[in-house]
Design an enzyme around this catalytic site. Structure first.
Site, mmCIF file in Angstrom:
data_model
loop_
_atom_site.group_PDB
_atom_site.id
_atom_site.type_symbol
_atom_site.label_atom_id
_atom_site.label_comp_id
_atom_site.label_asym_id
_atom_site.label_seq_id
_atom_site.Cartn_x
_atom_site.Cartn_y
_atom_site.Cartn_z
ATOM 1 N N ASN A 1 43.297 34.840 39.648
ATOM 2 C CA ASN A 1 42.012 34.800 40.349
ATOM 3 C C ASN A 1 41.522 33.357 40.328
ATOM 4 O O ASN A 1 41.055 32.882 39.298
ATOM 5 C CB ASN A 1 41.028 35.742 39.618
ATOM 6 C CG ASN A 1 39.622 35.648 40.160
ATOM 7 O OD1 ASN A 1 39.382 35.064 41.223
ATOM 8 N ND2 ASN A 1 38.673 36.242 39.432
ATOM 9 N N SER B 1 40.087 35.233 29.480
ATOM 10 C CA SER B 1 40.675 34.201 28.617
ATOM 11 C C SER B 1 42.132 34.469 28.256
ATOM 12 O O SER B 1 42.569 34.142 27.146
ATOM 13 C CB SER B 1 39.828 34.006 27.351
ATOM 14 O OG SER B 1 38.540 33.514 27.687
ATOM 15 N N HIS C 1 34.190 42.203 40.514
ATOM 16 C CA HIS C 1 34.299 41.243 39.409
ATOM 17 C C HIS C 1 32.907 41.029 38.814
ATOM 18 O O HIS C 1 31.911 41.030 39.538
ATOM 19 C CB HIS C 1 34.879 39.927 39.924
ATOM 20 C CG HIS C 1 35.227 38.983 38.828
ATOM 21 N ND1 HIS C 1 34.279 38.245 38.169
ATOM 22 C CD2 HIS C 1 36.410 38.697 38.238
ATOM 23 C CE1 HIS C 1 34.870 37.534 37.235
ATOM 24 N NE2 HIS C 1 36.168 37.786 37.252
ATOM 25 N N GLU D 1 37.746 43.794 32.099
ATOM 26 C CA GLU D 1 37.385 42.402 31.828
ATOM 27 C C GLU D 1 36.054 42.357 31.081
ATOM 28 O O GLU D 1 34.989 42.380 31.709
ATOM 29 C CB GLU D 1 37.240 41.633 33.147
ATOM 30 C CG GLU D 1 38.514 41.549 33.942
ATOM 31 C CD GLU D 1 38.532 40.300 34.819
ATOM 32 O OE1 GLU D 1 39.489 39.522 34.693
ATOM 33 O OE2 GLU D 1 37.583 40.080 35.578
ATOM 34 N N GLU E 1 31.406 38.499 37.933
ATOM 35 C CA GLU E 1 30.648 37.385 38.531
ATOM 36 C C GLU E 1 29.972 37.821 39.818
ATOM 37 O O GLU E 1 28.874 37.370 40.132
ATOM 38 C CB GLU E 1 31.586 36.183 38.747
ATOM 39 C CG GLU E 1 31.908 35.508 37.414
ATOM 40 C CD GLU E 1 33.247 34.798 37.360
ATOM 41 O OE1 GLU E 1 33.865 34.573 38.414
ATOM 42 O OE2 GLU E 1 33.692 34.493 36.231
ATOM 43 N N GLY F 1 36.235 33.297 30.716
ATOM 44 C CA GLY F 1 35.983 31.864 30.725
ATOM 45 C C GLY F 1 35.444 31.314 29.417
ATOM 46 O O GLY F 1 34.968 30.175 29.365
ATOM 47 N N LYS G 1 39.035 32.136 41.842
ATOM 48 C CA LYS G 1 37.566 32.015 41.973
ATOM 49 C C LYS G 1 37.238 30.941 43.021
ATOM 50 O O LYS G 1 37.964 30.797 43.986
ATOM 51 C CB LYS G 1 36.930 31.752 40.610
ATOM 52 C CG LYS G 1 37.413 32.767 39.563
ATOM 53 C CD LYS G 1 36.646 32.725 38.273
ATOM 54 C CE LYS G 1 37.233 33.753 37.310
ATOM 55 N NZ LYS G 1 36.465 33.888 36.082
HETATM 56 P P1 PGA Z 1 39.391 33.691 32.753
HETATM 57 O O1 PGA Z 1 38.824 34.611 33.951
HETATM 58 O O2 PGA Z 1 40.858 33.976 32.643
HETATM 59 O O3 PGA Z 1 39.113 32.276 33.213
HETATM 60 O O4 PGA Z 1 38.647 34.077 31.533
HETATM 61 C C1 PGA Z 1 39.309 35.911 34.150
HETATM 62 C C2 PGA Z 1 38.597 36.552 35.310
HETATM 63 O O5 PGA Z 1 37.381 36.346 35.437
HETATM 64 O O6 PGA Z 1 39.220 37.269 36.117
#
Ligand code: PGA
Length: 250
Positions: free
Chosen positions: A9, A209, A93, A163, A95, A169, A11
């Site tokens: 992903n 992460s 997601h 998640e 976010e 992140g 983003k």
């Molecule tokens: P990350 O994000 O691997 O940077 O923690 C995962 C995600 O939000 O899909």
């Protein structure tokens, strides 16, 4: 029986120069042994799909509108993603739930639209740190799943991604017992809703992460069928070792 899936992903990251990362990932021998999906920003979809053509890597979107077309300035529909060469789309997601106020009901409508357009809906669920701390994580995630999952969900058109918001992140990851508990909980909720056979076929990814250094341990966890990878999917040099770890997980 569930084919392992490494999904990247990107983003809101990446320009046309970054498309070379996709070509590098596609050349990794381990990428042929598992399913590899890369979800770049919408601006790169068509070119990413063209570069991935003829390789085992597939391309996906990061969101879609629930309608197929219409007066929705700035939005992108599922048929448009499919037309650009996408095979899947990430939906719900955290976010998007946080930044755009997306509800689970909206996520379900988006997933229905995605499936109708022939895309695999990757439906994301996950608790906040406060919910983990107050002991409601299992209930919160079960409710998100119940409300986000369309009745039409099956192994061929749906992937789940667990998640935890506090792991995205942040460099923090739940311990494998917590991941195993949540994934088995999700599998049981899927079975109660869709029947055991369908539930056994649906892939459940872990996201938050995932890095080359922790991937092997995460992929050895029961009911983990792959990963949704954010930051570590941006560079082939980070994503390939994660794909290697998934291919080796057997
Ligand atoms: P990350 O994000 O691997 O940077 O923690 C995962 C995600 O939000 O899909």
């Amino acid at each position: 029986m569930r084919r392992k899936l490494a999904a990247g992903n990107w983003k809101m990251n990446g320009d046309r120069a970054a498309l070379a990362e996709i070509e590098q990932v596609a050349k990794a021998p381990s990428a042929a042994g598992v399913e590899v999906l890369i979800c770049p920003p919408a601006t790169l979809l068509a070119e990413a799909a063209a570069r991935a053509a003829g390789t085992t890597v597939t391309i996906g979107g990061q969101d879609c509108h629930p309608a197929a077309a219409g007066a929705h300035t700035g939005d992108i529909s599922a048929p448009m993603l499919a037309d650009a060469g996408a095979r899947a789309v990430i939906l719900g997601h955290s976010e998007r739930r946080a930044d755009h106020g997306e509800t689970s009901k909206l996520v379900r409508h988006k997933a229905e639209a995605a499936q109708a357009a022939g895309l695999v809906a990757i439906i994301c669920v996950g608790e906040t740190e406060a919910q983990r701390d107050d002991g409601t994580a299992l209930d919160v995630v079960a409710r998100q799943l119940a409300e986000s999952l369309p009745d039409s969900a099956g192994a061929e058109n749906t992937v789940l991604a667990y998640e935890p918001v506090w792991a995205i992140g942040t460099g923090r990851v739940p311990d494998t017992a917590q991941i195993a508990e949540m994934h088995s909980h999700l599998r049981a909720r899927l079975a109660a809703r869709l029947g055991t056979n369908v539930a056994q076929g649906i892939r459940i990814l872990y996201g938050g992460s995932v890095k080359p250094g922790n991937a092997t341990e995460i992929f050895a966890t029961p009911n983990v069928d792959g990963a949704l990878v954010g930051g570590a999917s941006l560079k082939a040099g980070d994503f390939i070792p994660i794909i290697d770890a998934l291919a080796a997980a057997g």
